[in-house]
Design a protein around this motif. Structure first.
Motif, PDB file in Angstrom:
ATOM      1  N   LYS A   1       0.820  -1.205   0.000  1.00 17.43           N
ATOM      2  CA  LYS A   1       0.000   0.000   0.000  1.00 17.43           C
ATOM      3  C   LYS A   1       0.857   1.259   0.000  1.00 17.43           C
ATOM      4  O   LYS A   1       0.364   2.345  -0.321  1.00 17.43           O
ATOM      5  CB  LYS A   1      -0.915   0.016   1.228  1.00 17.43           C
ATOM      6  CG  LYS A   1      -2.024  -1.028   1.202  1.00 17.43           C
ATOM      7  CD  LYS A   1      -2.852  -0.969   2.469  1.00 17.43           C
ATOM      8  CE  LYS A   1      -3.945  -2.022   2.471  1.00 17.43           C
ATOM      9  NZ  LYS A   1      -4.733  -2.008   3.727  1.00 17.43           N
ATOM     10  N   ARG A   2       2.130   1.094   0.354  1.00 22.84           N
ATOM     11  CA  ARG A   2       3.022   2.254   0.458  1.00 22.84           C
ATOM     12  C   ARG A   2       4.102   2.246  -0.620  1.00 22.84           C
ATOM     13  O   ARG A   2       5.231   2.687  -0.400  1.00 22.84           O
ATOM     14  CB  ARG A   2       3.620   2.315   1.864  1.00 22.84           C
ATOM     15  CG  ARG A   2       2.562   2.586   2.913  1.00 22.84           C
ATOM     16  CD  ARG A   2       3.062   2.578   4.347  1.00 22.84           C
ATOM     17  NE  ARG A   2       1.976   3.016   5.217  1.00 22.84           N
ATOM     18  CZ  ARG A   2       1.700   4.273   5.506  1.00 22.84           C
ATOM     19  NH1 ARG A   2       2.459   5.236   5.006  1.00 22.84           N
ATOM     20  NH2 ARG A   2       0.685   4.586   6.289  1.00 22.84           N
ATOM     21  N   GLY A   3       3.714   1.715  -1.769  1.00 23.21           N
ATOM     22  CA  GLY A   3       4.555   1.856  -2.949  1.00 23.21           C
ATOM     23  C   GLY A   3       5.646   0.835  -3.145  1.00 23.21           C
ATOM     24  O   GLY A   3       6.570   1.045  -3.934  1.00 23.21           O
TER      25      GLY A   3
ATOM     26  N   GLU B   1       3.331   2.786   9.397  1.00 23.59           N
ATOM     27  CA  GLU B   1       2.070   3.523   9.456  1.00 23.59           C
ATOM     28  C   GLU B   1       2.153   4.712  10.413  1.00 23.59           C
ATOM     29  O   GLU B   1       1.629   5.789  10.130  1.00 23.59           O
ATOM     30  CB  GLU B   1       0.941   2.585   9.868  1.00 23.59           C
ATOM     31  CG  GLU B   1       0.661   1.495   8.834  1.00 23.59           C
ATOM     32  CD  GLU B   1      -0.607   0.722   9.115  1.00 23.59           C
ATOM     33  OE1 GLU B   1      -1.374   0.487   8.170  1.00 23.59           O
ATOM     34  OE2 GLU B   1      -0.824   0.358  10.291  1.00 23.59           O
TER      35      GLU B   1
ATOM     36  N   ASP C   1       4.282   7.294   8.713  1.00 28.75           N
ATOM     37  CA  ASP C   1       3.895   7.522   7.318  1.00 28.75           C
ATOM     38  C   ASP C   1       5.068   7.296   6.366  1.00 28.75           C
ATOM     39  O   ASP C   1       5.355   8.123   5.491  1.00 28.75           O
ATOM     40  CB  ASP C   1       3.341   8.942   7.151  1.00 28.75           C
ATOM     41  CG  ASP C   1       2.568   9.108   5.841  1.00 28.75           C
ATOM     42  OD1 ASP C   1       2.092   8.082   5.311  1.00 28.75           O
ATOM     43  OD2 ASP C   1       2.459  10.246   5.350  1.00 28.75           O
TER      44      ASP C   1
ATOM     45  N   TYR D   1       7.073   5.738   3.245  1.00 32.70           N
ATOM     46  CA  TYR D   1       6.607   5.401   1.901  1.00 32.70           C
ATOM     47  C   TYR D   1       7.798   5.035   1.017  1.00 32.70           C
ATOM     48  O   TYR D   1       8.863   5.653   1.076  1.00 32.70           O
ATOM     49  CB  TYR D   1       5.863   6.580   1.264  1.00 32.70           C
ATOM     50  CG  TYR D   1       5.146   6.209  -0.015  1.00 32.70           C
ATOM     51  CD1 TYR D   1       3.846   5.719   0.007  1.00 32.70           C
ATOM     52  CD2 TYR D   1       5.797   6.312  -1.241  1.00 32.70           C
ATOM     53  CE1 TYR D   1       3.197   5.351  -1.160  1.00 32.70           C
ATOM     54  CE2 TYR D   1       5.161   5.944  -2.421  1.00 32.70           C
ATOM     55  CZ  TYR D   1       3.865   5.464  -2.377  1.00 32.70           C
ATOM     56  OH  TYR D   1       3.233   5.075  -3.526  1.00 32.70           O
ATOM     57  N   GLY D   2       7.585   3.989   0.227  1.00 33.24           N
ATOM     58  CA  GLY D   2       8.599   3.604  -0.744  1.00 33.24           C
ATOM     59  C   GLY D   2       9.610   2.620  -0.195  1.00 33.24           C
ATOM     60  O   GLY D   2       9.749   2.416   1.018  1.00 33.24           O
TER      61      GLY D   2
END
Length: 286
Positions: free
Chosen positions: A151-153, A215, A218, A220-221
């Protein structure tokens, strides 16, 4: 839980055993507290799930779960409450369907799985069940982490890199492939299947930490989540080494896949070896 605690628990379970027409049985309300439950409503739900499992296994439910009642006293009044007579197999199914986080549930699985009550066999099976529970928990946390990463790339190739870098951090620079070779694990098998219990739990912890922080902060990637996972594995490795445990130096443990097959085979023998509350003609003795 040490040997003395297990022995006390075993003696308690022994004291609750009854015999009816040559069939050994236990009462559900007697087992509720030793299995870690304080409310009948919660334990009754476990019994219901066990009955479904019995039916799914194509075994007559009434042969192993017998409805009965028990008189309880509240103040000066006595009343009848619902209870069940349970064969050894029924008790085993209840333990299988109980809360796996309760140590008593693993003990109950061990106790009711063995036909003999020898202490050392119960201790051995208890350890085996705990190893399988830890391995299943690791699989669950890995699935959770992969879902969050996707969900986070992070794609599947990226997630494989995250796992690999995490292993390198945990095992002092040794890659997953190198650890497999060292422990005698085939290329197609999972490294975790042969890891010592403490390392299975360590990997489970690092997965949960990475999932939480991804989470919470936050992330990402690939780069951010990989860095988080490496740091968590490095931290856990440090804690292990501080306690004299060097992850890459621990010997291989029994293959959890083989262990699971043996436990299931023993369960089948248990199922086939219990006739339940039936006579040779298969009639219920009501």
């Amino acid at each position: 839980m040490d040997s003395r605690d297990i022995e006390k628990w075993r003696v308690k379970l022994d004291s609750y055993a009854n015999v009816e027409d040559g069939v050994e049985y236990w009462l559900a309300r007697d087992l509720m507290e030793p299995m870690g439950y304080t409310r009948w409503e919660n334990f009754a739900e476990v019994v219901k799930r066990a009955k479904v499992s019995c039916e799914t296994n194509k075994t007559p439910v009434d042969s192993h779960f017998r409805d009965t009642t028990k008189m309880v006293t509240a103040g000066v009044a006595a009343r009848a409450v619902k209870d069940y007579k349970l064969t050894r197999y029924a008790c085993y199914l209840i333990a299988q369907n109980g809360d796996s986080n309760k140590q008593e549930i693993a003990l109950a699985q061990a106790y009711f799985a063995v036909q003999t009550r020898r202490q050392e066999l119960i201790e051995q099976r208890f350890a085996e069940i705990q190893r399988l529970q830890a391995r299943h928990s690791l699989s669950d946390s890995e699935k959770q982490l992969s879902g969050i990463a996707f969900k986070r790339g992070v794609d599947s190739k990226g997630f494989a890199i995250i796992k690999s870098k995490g292993d390198e951090a945990l095992f002092g620079g040794k890659s997953t492939a190198e650890m497999k070779q060292q422990l005698g694990v085939s290329k197609s098998s999972a490294l975790a299947d042969r890891l010592a219990d403490v390392l299975i739990k360590a990997k489970d912890l690092t997965n949960s930490m990475t999932a939480f922080n991804a989470e919470e902060h936050d992330l990402y990637g690939l780069d951010q989540i990989k860095q988080e996972h490496v740091e968590n594995n490095t931290s856990v490795r440090g804690s292990l080494i501080d306690r004299g445990i060097v992850p890459e130096n621990l010997p291989p443990a029994e293959d959890t896949k083989k262990l699971e097959r043996r436990v299931k085979a023993d369960e089948k023998k248990l199922k086939e070896g219990t006739d339940g509350f039936t006579d040779p003609q298969g009639r219920l003795d009501l």
